[in-house]
Motif scaffolding. Sequence first.
Motif, PDB file in Angstrom:
ATOM      1  N   LEU A   1       0.808  -1.222   0.000  1.00  0.00           N
ATOM      2  CA  LEU A   1       0.000   0.000   0.000  1.00  0.00           C
ATOM      3  C   LEU A   1       0.837   1.265   0.000  1.00  0.00           C
ATOM      4  O   LEU A   1       0.520   2.234  -0.696  1.00  0.00           O
ATOM      5  N   LYS A   2       1.888   1.278   0.786  1.00  0.00           N
ATOM      6  CA  LYS A   2       2.715   2.479   0.887  1.00  0.00           C
ATOM      7  C   LYS A   2       3.355   2.808  -0.455  1.00  0.00           C
ATOM      8  O   LYS A   2       3.385   3.975  -0.881  1.00  0.00           O
ATOM      9  N   ASN A   3       3.851   1.794  -1.146  1.00  0.00           N
ATOM     10  CA  ASN A   3       4.433   2.016  -2.470  1.00  0.00           C
ATOM     11  C   ASN A   3       3.361   2.416  -3.478  1.00  0.00           C
ATOM     12  O   ASN A   3       3.612   3.204  -4.396  1.00  0.00           O
ATOM     13  N   GLY A   4       2.148   1.868  -3.316  1.00  0.00           N
ATOM     14  CA  GLY A   4       1.052   2.243  -4.196  1.00  0.00           C
ATOM     15  C   GLY A   4       0.746   3.725  -4.106  1.00  0.00           C
ATOM     16  O   GLY A   4       0.521   4.395  -5.119  1.00  0.00           O
ATOM     17  N   LEU A   5       0.756   4.260  -2.869  1.00  0.00           N
ATOM     18  CA  LEU A   5       0.515   5.688  -2.682  1.00  0.00           C
ATOM     19  C   LEU A   5       1.653   6.507  -3.283  1.00  0.00           C
ATOM     20  O   LEU A   5       1.410   7.549  -3.920  1.00  0.00           O
ATOM     21  N   ARG A   6       2.868   6.049  -3.111  1.00  0.00           N
ATOM     22  CA  ARG A   6       4.018   6.768  -3.676  1.00  0.00           C
ATOM     23  C   ARG A   6       3.890   6.858  -5.198  1.00  0.00           C
ATOM     24  O   ARG A   6       4.150   7.923  -5.801  1.00  0.00           O
ATOM     25  N   ILE A   7       3.475   5.775  -5.831  1.00  0.00           N
ATOM     26  CA  ILE A   7       3.339   5.761  -7.292  1.00  0.00           C
ATOM     27  C   ILE A   7       2.201   6.680  -7.734  1.00  0.00           C
ATOM     28  O   ILE A   7       2.319   7.419  -8.716  1.00  0.00           O
ATOM     29  N   ALA A   8       1.085   6.659  -6.995  1.00  0.00           N
ATOM     30  CA  ALA A   8      -0.041   7.532  -7.336  1.00  0.00           C
ATOM     31  C   ALA A   8       0.379   8.994  -7.288  1.00  0.00           C
ATOM     32  O   ALA A   8       0.012   9.789  -8.167  1.00  0.00           O
ATOM     33  N   MET A   9       1.152   9.351  -6.272  1.00  0.00           N
ATOM     34  CA  MET A   9       1.608  10.738  -6.164  1.00  0.00           C
ATOM     35  C   MET A   9       2.618  11.079  -7.261  1.00  0.00           C
ATOM     36  O   MET A   9       2.750  12.240  -7.651  1.00  0.00           O
ATOM     37  N   SER A  10       3.327  10.085  -7.750  1.00  0.00           N
ATOM     38  CA  SER A  10       4.278  10.355  -8.842  1.00  0.00           C
ATOM     39  C   SER A  10       3.531  10.739 -10.119  1.00  0.00           C
ATOM     40  O   SER A  10       4.057  11.465 -10.965  1.00  0.00           O
TER      41      SER A  10
ATOM     42  N   CYS B   1      -6.143  14.578 -14.107  1.00  0.00           N
ATOM     43  CA  CYS B   1      -6.907  14.918 -12.898  1.00  0.00           C
ATOM     44  C   CYS B   1      -7.917  13.816 -12.578  1.00  0.00           C
ATOM     45  O   CYS B   1      -8.060  13.402 -11.412  1.00  0.00           O
ATOM     46  N   ARG B   2      -8.630  13.350 -13.591  1.00  0.00           N
ATOM     47  CA  ARG B   2      -9.622  12.278 -13.380  1.00  0.00           C
ATOM     48  C   ARG B   2      -8.923  11.004 -12.906  1.00  0.00           C
ATOM     49  O   ARG B   2      -9.416  10.314 -11.995  1.00  0.00           O
ATOM     50  N   LEU B   3      -7.798  10.697 -13.486  1.00  0.00           N
ATOM     51  CA  LEU B   3      -7.058   9.505 -13.068  1.00  0.00           C
ATOM     52  C   LEU B   3      -6.595   9.635 -11.619  1.00  0.00           C
ATOM     53  O   LEU B   3      -6.693   8.686 -10.830  1.00  0.00           O
ATOM     54  N   LEU B   4      -6.093  10.813 -11.253  1.00  0.00           N
ATOM     55  CA  LEU B   4      -5.631  11.030  -9.872  1.00  0.00           C
ATOM     56  C   LEU B   4      -6.767  10.852  -8.876  1.00  0.00           C
ATOM     57  O   LEU B   4      -6.575  10.307  -7.785  1.00  0.00           O
ATOM     58  N   ALA B   5      -7.953  11.311  -9.219  1.00  0.00           N
ATOM     59  CA  ALA B   5      -9.091  11.176  -8.312  1.00  0.00           C
ATOM     60  C   ALA B   5      -9.351   9.718  -7.963  1.00  0.00           C
ATOM     61  O   ALA B   5      -9.609   9.382  -6.801  1.00  0.00           O
TER      62      ALA B   5
ATOM     63  N   SER C   1       0.883  12.622 -10.101  1.00  0.00           N
ATOM     64  CA  SER C   1       0.654  14.053  -9.903  1.00  0.00           C
ATOM     65  C   SER C   1       1.899  14.866 -10.238  1.00  0.00           C
ATOM     66  O   SER C   1       1.819  15.923 -10.864  1.00  0.00           O
ATOM     67  N   ARG C   2       3.057  14.347  -9.839  1.00  0.00           N
ATOM     68  CA  ARG C   2       4.312  15.052 -10.153  1.00  0.00           C
ATOM     69  C   ARG C   2       4.543  15.099 -11.665  1.00  0.00           C
ATOM     70  O   ARG C   2       5.024  16.104 -12.203  1.00  0.00           O
ATOM     71  N   LEU C   3       4.208  13.997 -12.340  1.00  0.00           N
ATOM     72  CA  LEU C   3       4.322  14.000 -13.800  1.00  0.00           C
ATOM     73  C   LEU C   3       3.414  15.068 -14.412  1.00  0.00           C
ATOM     74  O   LEU C   3       3.792  15.756 -15.371  1.00  0.00           O
ATOM     75  N   GLY C   4       2.203  15.212 -13.849  1.00  0.00           N
ATOM     76  CA  GLY C   4       1.281  16.233 -14.348  1.00  0.00           C
ATOM     77  C   GLY C   4       1.855  17.627 -14.214  1.00  0.00           C
ATOM     78  O   GLY C   4       1.772  18.441 -15.153  1.00  0.00           O
ATOM     79  N   ASN C   5       2.451  17.923 -13.067  1.00  0.00           N
ATOM     80  CA  ASN C   5       3.068  19.239 -12.871  1.00  0.00           C
ATOM     81  C   ASN C   5       4.245  19.453 -13.815  1.00  0.00           C
ATOM     82  O   ASN C   5       4.421  20.549 -14.372  1.00  0.00           O
TER      83      ASN C   5
ATOM     84  N   GLY D   1      -9.789   8.519   0.460  1.00  0.00           N
ATOM     85  CA  GLY D   1     -11.208   8.370   0.689  1.00  0.00           C
ATOM     86  C   GLY D   1     -12.084   9.104  -0.300  1.00  0.00           C
ATOM     87  O   GLY D   1     -11.635   9.931  -1.097  1.00  0.00           O
ATOM     88  N   ALA D   2     -13.384   8.808  -0.224  1.00  0.00           N
ATOM     89  CA  ALA D   2     -14.350   9.411  -1.145  1.00  0.00           C
ATOM     90  C   ALA D   2     -14.558  10.884  -0.862  1.00  0.00           C
ATOM     91  O   ALA D   2     -14.934  11.653  -1.762  1.00  0.00           O
ATOM     92  N   VAL D   3     -14.339  11.313   0.376  1.00  0.00           N
ATOM     93  CA  VAL D   3     -14.450  12.742   0.704  1.00  0.00           C
ATOM     94  C   VAL D   3     -13.531  13.545  -0.205  1.00  0.00           C
ATOM     95  O   VAL D   3     -13.895  14.605  -0.723  1.00  0.00           O
ATOM     96  N   PHE D   4     -12.322  13.013  -0.427  1.00  0.00           N
ATOM     97  CA  PHE D   4     -11.351  13.686  -1.292  1.00  0.00           C
ATOM     98  C   PHE D   4     -11.731  13.582  -2.757  1.00  0.00           C
ATOM     99  O   PHE D   4     -11.795  14.579  -3.482  1.00  0.00           O
ATOM    100  N   SER D   5     -11.980  12.354  -3.227  1.00  0.00           N
ATOM    101  CA  SER D   5     -12.194  12.176  -4.672  1.00  0.00           C
ATOM    102  C   SER D   5     -13.449  12.904  -5.140  1.00  0.00           C
ATOM    103  O   SER D   5     -13.509  13.380  -6.285  1.00  0.00           O
ATOM    104  N   ARG D   6     -14.461  13.028  -4.267  1.00  0.00           N
ATOM    105  CA  ARG D   6     -15.668  13.771  -4.654  1.00  0.00           C
ATOM    106  C   ARG D   6     -15.344  15.239  -4.940  1.00  0.00           C
ATOM    107  O   ARG D   6     -16.010  15.873  -5.763  1.00  0.00           O
ATOM    108  N   LYS D   7     -14.341  15.773  -4.262  1.00  0.00           N
ATOM    109  CA  LYS D   7     -13.953  17.175  -4.495  1.00  0.00           C
ATOM    110  C   LYS D   7     -13.381  17.355  -5.900  1.00  0.00           C
ATOM    111  O   LYS D   7     -13.636  18.373  -6.553  1.00  0.00           O
TER     112      LYS D   7
END
Length: 774
Positions: A449-458, A494-498, A460-464, A506-512
Amino acid sequence: METRRVVNPQSKNILITSALPYVNNVPHLGNLVGCVLSADVYARFVRQRKENVLYICGTDEYGTATETKALAEGVTPREICDKFFKLHKDIYDWFDIRFDYFGRTSTSLQTEICQQIFWDIFHNGYVTEESLEQLFCESCGRFLADRYITGTCPMCGFEDARGDQCDNCGRLLNPTDLLTARCSLCKNSPVVRKSDHLFLDLPALKDQLEKWIEKSSVKGDWSYNAIHSTYKWLNEGLKKRCITRDLKWGTPVPLEKYKDKVFYVWFDAPIGYLSITANYTSGWKDWWQNPENVTLFQFMGKDNVPFHTVIFPATLIGTQRKWTMLHHISVTDYLNYEDGKFSKSRGVGVFGNDAKDTGIPTEVWRYYLLVNRPENADTVFSWDDFAAKNNNELLANLGNFVNRTIAFLNSYFEARVPEYELQELDERYIQQVDEELQNYLQTMERVSLKNGLRIAMSISRLGNMYLQETAPWKWMNSDKNRAATVLVVAVNICRLLAVVLEPFMGAVFSRKIFAQLNIPHTDETNYIPDKFHLHLVEPGHVVGKPFLLFSKITTEQASQLRKRFAGGQLKESSPIQTHGEEALAIEMRVGRIVQVEEHVDSNHLYICQVDLGEWGGIKQVVAGIRNYFTKDELLGRTVIVVCNLQPACLAGVESQGMILTAEKKGKVHLLSCNGSGSPGDEDHNYHDVENKHDEERYGIGTTESPKVGTLVTINNTTMPMVPLPILDRKAFQNASKLLKIDAQGHVVYNKKYKLIAGTQFVHGSGAQENAKVR
């Protein structure tokens, strides 16, 4: 009416449980990330991958703690459980934990299923009857349950060990093992009385259990800490385990002779997974007695492992029925708080019901706990780190990318997603994002899970990086079509990151994000795709208005929150050795490195698990030796460990000690004691005559290696142990200045006192004379 999840024989069916939180305890952040939050991450992921998943949990409500608390408050155990069940449920709801069902163990179905399992193992010959010596408090007029007896641990000397386990060395204990036992309620010394009890005959189940463990641990890819804990039990020899207690609040034992007893919580509680499922659906057996069609994933902290990999599986095997057995076990180590541990009684640390009152959103808490998840090693909650990750990773990286994209579409394209024409640069970034998505999918399927989160955030970095390199704002006057293409790629990211971040935040975040994209957030739209493409947000779609996803946490806010939750946090002390007038304020012991992992956030750090034997169990040490030794060179190596060093957070990971080295002119050598002082040892350039003189002088032998956990002494003298404060890094540096390597390669203190472990000199493994020890 809510639709109950049923097993689908035509698809993959995943059953997920998280360790049942004890009802009387208000969960702190470490409890949350160790079980319910981690399980929620995986459950959300598999749901978003369109798998058929059932995630169940609930409060563990039976046992002494509930009964005793009810007596103290003058209410019934049921009233205590009702009160705390609601507290737990409210906390998990706020943290956006999406159970399919959150139940409790104090139900009629728990009694029915637990008693049926008991009758199965009873009739199959796996239950024995023995007379047990128990501690009885004459002042309270009752037999004392394990957790309500405290005393000195016979293994490590810890003075506040419980009757079932020592929190210092991790050893499982019997109450009568404790030295100077006392009743936790009245503080009087209990007396020993005999009482007949029922035992689960684990030795009789050993062969079947071992075969299952060997197969499941490989097929299910159990983590190192799960395997280590399980085989530690097996290697020490399975013993019969008592499954009854002298209590009233619990599942009754269905035998006339034992009508005044209940089942012990660690026999009873895991069966709660079954009964909670049965309270959710009458088709519970389709989930729990269907190994051909259902795969079981369980999440917990490392202290719960043996009960889920040894006792509960052995119980199910003993029934001789078909069960859905554990496939994968996801285990966390400990999340500690700042300079110590969470303590509700001392007001130290953030507990579940505190987080909401800070005003910091749910998704920020979830993100920090998961990016700091103690997946392979203990980690530390730090307010400075919390603020930094919010400001630098969420606000400046993720929030900035989404905000820039949506705002740009609103400002220059009337909020409508334009048509596009890809160039080579766009296609290269699309490919990179897709590669990260494939990596993410594979990593999450392995429950990393921890590596999964790191990859997801990467992603976002690619997007920037993409926005910075393409600079769409520069094209608005000269080539608006070019800017349009960039925005199409960005809004799809953006849609992929959500969706890839929803499991974590959580859904609280992705709904935003979905709201800003003007896309409804449903189970149908919230899927994680197999491949990244530009059809997630099609041209012509009108997006919503931009708004900020995150707010900055200032240094002043972090400081105020640290003070608010500091409570009575105290610096602990540890016994350290003295030697007459010559005092060496460093406690050193022999250890063996049993696991080595590369620190993902540092190129020069290793995360080592070091076995300190019966004295200290497994300790985690973060060592800055990655540039000098390979993992293979370290694994299994005997080392010398500083054990009275204040725990420190090194690049986000807690270090509970220090592996000592000798260093001179850029060359680093590990301190050790294997072969120390042996004439002719090729690794150490010893002088035979001088070694022989030393051996005779100190009475040192050359054949027996000291056991792990052995205390390093000065001149082989038995030294008194006195309680002194744990050393911080500066105090250690001052104390270690007098440790050097002598001409024979030995470690000496103050130029004249040899350091010795058991029957071996401590040496520098080839270090030059006058090399410094650090």
